[in-house]
Design a protein around this motif. Structure first.
Motif, short mmCIF file in Angstrom:
data_model
loop_
_atom_site.label_atom_id
_atom_site.label_comp_id
_atom_site.label_asym_id
_atom_site.label_seq_id
_atom_site.Cartn_x
_atom_site.Cartn_y
_atom_site.Cartn_z
N GLU A 1 0.83 -1.21 0.00
CA GLU A 1 0.00 0.00 0.00
C GLU A 1 0.86 1.26 0.00
O GLU A 1 0.54 2.24 -0.68
CB GLU A 1 -0.93 -0.01 1.23
N ALA A 2 1.97 1.24 0.73
CA ALA A 2 2.87 2.41 0.76
C ALA A 2 3.51 2.62 -0.60
O ALA A 2 3.59 3.76 -1.10
CB ALA A 2 3.93 2.22 1.83
N LEU A 3 3.98 1.54 -1.22
CA LEU A 3 4.59 1.67 -2.55
C LEU A 3 3.58 2.18 -3.58
O LEU A 3 3.91 3.01 -4.42
CB LEU A 3 5.16 0.30 -2.99
N LYS A 4 2.34 1.69 -3.50
CA LYS A 4 1.30 2.13 -4.43
C LYS A 4 1.02 3.62 -4.28
O LYS A 4 0.76 4.32 -5.26
CB LYS A 4 0.02 1.32 -4.20
N ARG B 1 1.17 9.06 5.50
CA ARG B 1 0.44 8.22 6.45
C ARG B 1 0.68 6.74 6.17
O ARG B 1 0.97 5.95 7.08
CB ARG B 1 -1.06 8.52 6.37
N LYS B 2 0.60 6.34 4.90
CA LYS B 2 0.79 4.93 4.54
C LYS B 2 2.26 4.51 4.72
O LYS B 2 2.54 3.37 5.09
CB LYS B 2 0.34 4.68 3.11
N THR B 3 3.17 5.45 4.45
CA THR B 3 4.59 5.13 4.62
C THR B 3 4.92 4.92 6.10
O THR B 3 5.67 4.01 6.45
CB THR B 3 5.48 6.25 4.04
N ARG B 4 4.36 5.78 6.96
CA ARG B 4 4.58 5.60 8.40
C ARG B 4 4.01 4.26 8.86
O ARG B 4 4.63 3.55 9.66
CB ARG B 4 3.91 6.75 9.17
N LYS B 5 2.85 3.90 8.35
CA LYS B 5 2.22 2.64 8.73
C LYS B 5 3.09 1.46 8.29
O LYS B 5 3.17 0.44 8.98
CB LYS B 5 0.85 2.55 8.07
N ALA B 6 3.74 1.59 7.12
CA ALA B 6 4.53 0.49 6.57
C ALA B 6 5.98 0.52 7.02
O ALA B 6 6.75 -0.40 6.71
CB ALA B 6 4.49 0.54 5.03
N SER B 7 6.38 1.58 7.73
CA SER B 7 7.79 1.75 8.09
C SER B 7 8.34 0.57 8.89
O SER B 7 9.51 0.24 8.80
CB SER B 7 8.00 3.06 8.87
#
Length: 422
Positions: A80-83, A211-217
């Protein structure tokens, strides 16, 4: 009839009868040993000793960590972060698929696990965005093969144990070739998307991306943790595998809260099944090795190749053809354990760097993962997409050619494999 011929024929017949590879290899080897009046007492002892190496203990760890990632939400949030960052680009979803496979490969060490984790999310997403299903399946199957080249890699661990090479150096040797193959696939994916005008996702604003990058970090940090730990000397590859298990379990349980007890039971069961299959193959290959040693097959083969091959390039071409044929019927672990003990004296004879050869062999194993009739990634993608194997094979053909180009480059330019090992 020569006993070695009997062993080969028995093995082929058992495989054609769909007997599991480990059982077929072990049974044909035991029967052949009895025909040469071999004392059978040490066989069971050797089987247990062969699987007790501390380096091999990294295998169940990386398998367990990879399945926790796939089932516990880590792989989903990574994708999801990459997308969110590149999904809006022409060919962006194809790039997301390849990058997600590369990241997941840097944790699981397994190609089928990589294809399953990424394909379950990305194939439906790509089809919804306008990509053909055949193309989407082929891309996931091909990009998933990077799981056994980018470190940590289960086949490279086994290669290191058999050939007595540094597993850390083997992991380092796989980094540049793995990135090279990933870049080749990405360039082709972008070109193809532009030619066929494949769809794009809506562009997301910066706040949503962050937001998605933080979630996937948490997931992005895991491959860094593993590789930094190994190359800094803080942990061995075996210890790193169980650090990955603990980390991924804690993140899936406490952060994403998706690792419930029913899910965890499935994760444990799947991990045990895959680990047991690999270790049974290792034990069976030990019996096979006992037969080869007793009959002096490696020495005879080395002498024959020395007398027929004019130079090491003829030998390398011949071995690549052999790997291609074997890859059609056997998995990577089986091929390494069956052929490497025979090939080692010949590699030394031709002064071929064993680290460089490991990468050549591993890329061949990647090709075997997408070669019918027994390519594991083909079956994985077929299962998760609910399509016939034939459709997956048609989709993967162009990517097979791209990976083959990468193999040729690695063969011609050894420094691609050896630069980071120095």
């Amino acid at each position: 009839m020569n006993t070695t011929v009997i062993l080969v024929l028995l093995f082929i017949v058992l495989v054609l009868l769909r007997v599991p590879i480990a059982v077929a290899l072990g049974l044909s080897s035991i029967i052949s040993l009895t025909l040469i009046d071999f004392t059978m007492y040490p066989v069971i002892h050797k089987m247990f000793v062969s699987s007790s190496s501390s380096a091999l203990m990294a295998i169940p760890g990386f398998i367990f960590a990879g399945i926790i990632m796939a089932r516990g939400g880590i792989s989903y949030h990574l994708i999801e972060a990459l997308k969110s960052w590149i999904g809006h680009l022409r060919g962006g979803l194809a790039l997301v698929t390849i990058l997600a496979c590369m990241i997941f490969a840097a944790i699981s060490g397994s190609s089928p696990a990589t294809a399953a984790a990424v394909g379950g999310v990305m194939i439906p997403g790509m089809v919804e965005a306008g990509y053909s299903k055949r193309y989407s399946m082929g891309l996931v199957a091909a990009a998933g093969t990077l799981g056994i080249l980018l470190p940590p890699s289960i086949p490279l661990i086994i290669y290191g144990v058999v050939s007595e090479q540094s597993i850390g150096k083997l992991f380092a040797a796989g980094i540049i070739p793995g990135i090279l193959l990933g870049v080749i696939l990405m360039v082709a994916a972008v070109v193809n998307a532009r030619i066929k005008n494949y769809g794009q996702l809506p562009k997301q604003d910066m706040s949503e991306r962050l937001r998605k990058t933080r979630k996937a970090s948490w997931g992005f940090f895991l491959p860094i943790l593993i590789l930094a730990g190994i190359y800094s000397g803080a942990v061995t590859p075996t210890e790193a595998s169980f650090v990955a298990v603990l980390y991924s379990f804690l993140i899936s349980t406490l952060i994403y809260k998706e690792m419930k007890m029913p899910v965890f039971r499935k994760v444990v069961k799947e991990s045990i099944n895959i680990t047991a299959m690999i270790f049974l193959i290792i034990s069976a290959a030990t019996i096979f090795g006992m037969f080869l040693t007793t009959e002096q097959v490696p020495q005879d083969l080395a002498y024959w190749i020395q007398s027929t091959s004019t130079n090491k390039w003829v030998f390398i071409i011949s071995i690549n053809i052999l790997f291609f044929v074997l890859g059609m019927f056997l998995d990577a672990v089986s091929i390494i354990l069956i052929t490497l003990p025979i090939l080692l004296p010949i590699l030394i004879l031709f002064d071929i760097n064993l680290i460089h050869f490991a990468i050549i062999m591993t890329i061949n194993m990647e090709l075997g993962m997408i070669t019918p009739p027994v390519g594991l990634n083909l079956f994985v993608v077929s299962g998760i997409s609910k399509e016939r194997i034939g459709e997956v094979v048609y989709g993967v053909l162009p990517f097979f050619g791209l990976l083959f180009i990468g193999l040729v480059m690695v063969i011609i330019f050894p420094e691609l494999s050896l630069f980071l090992t120095r």
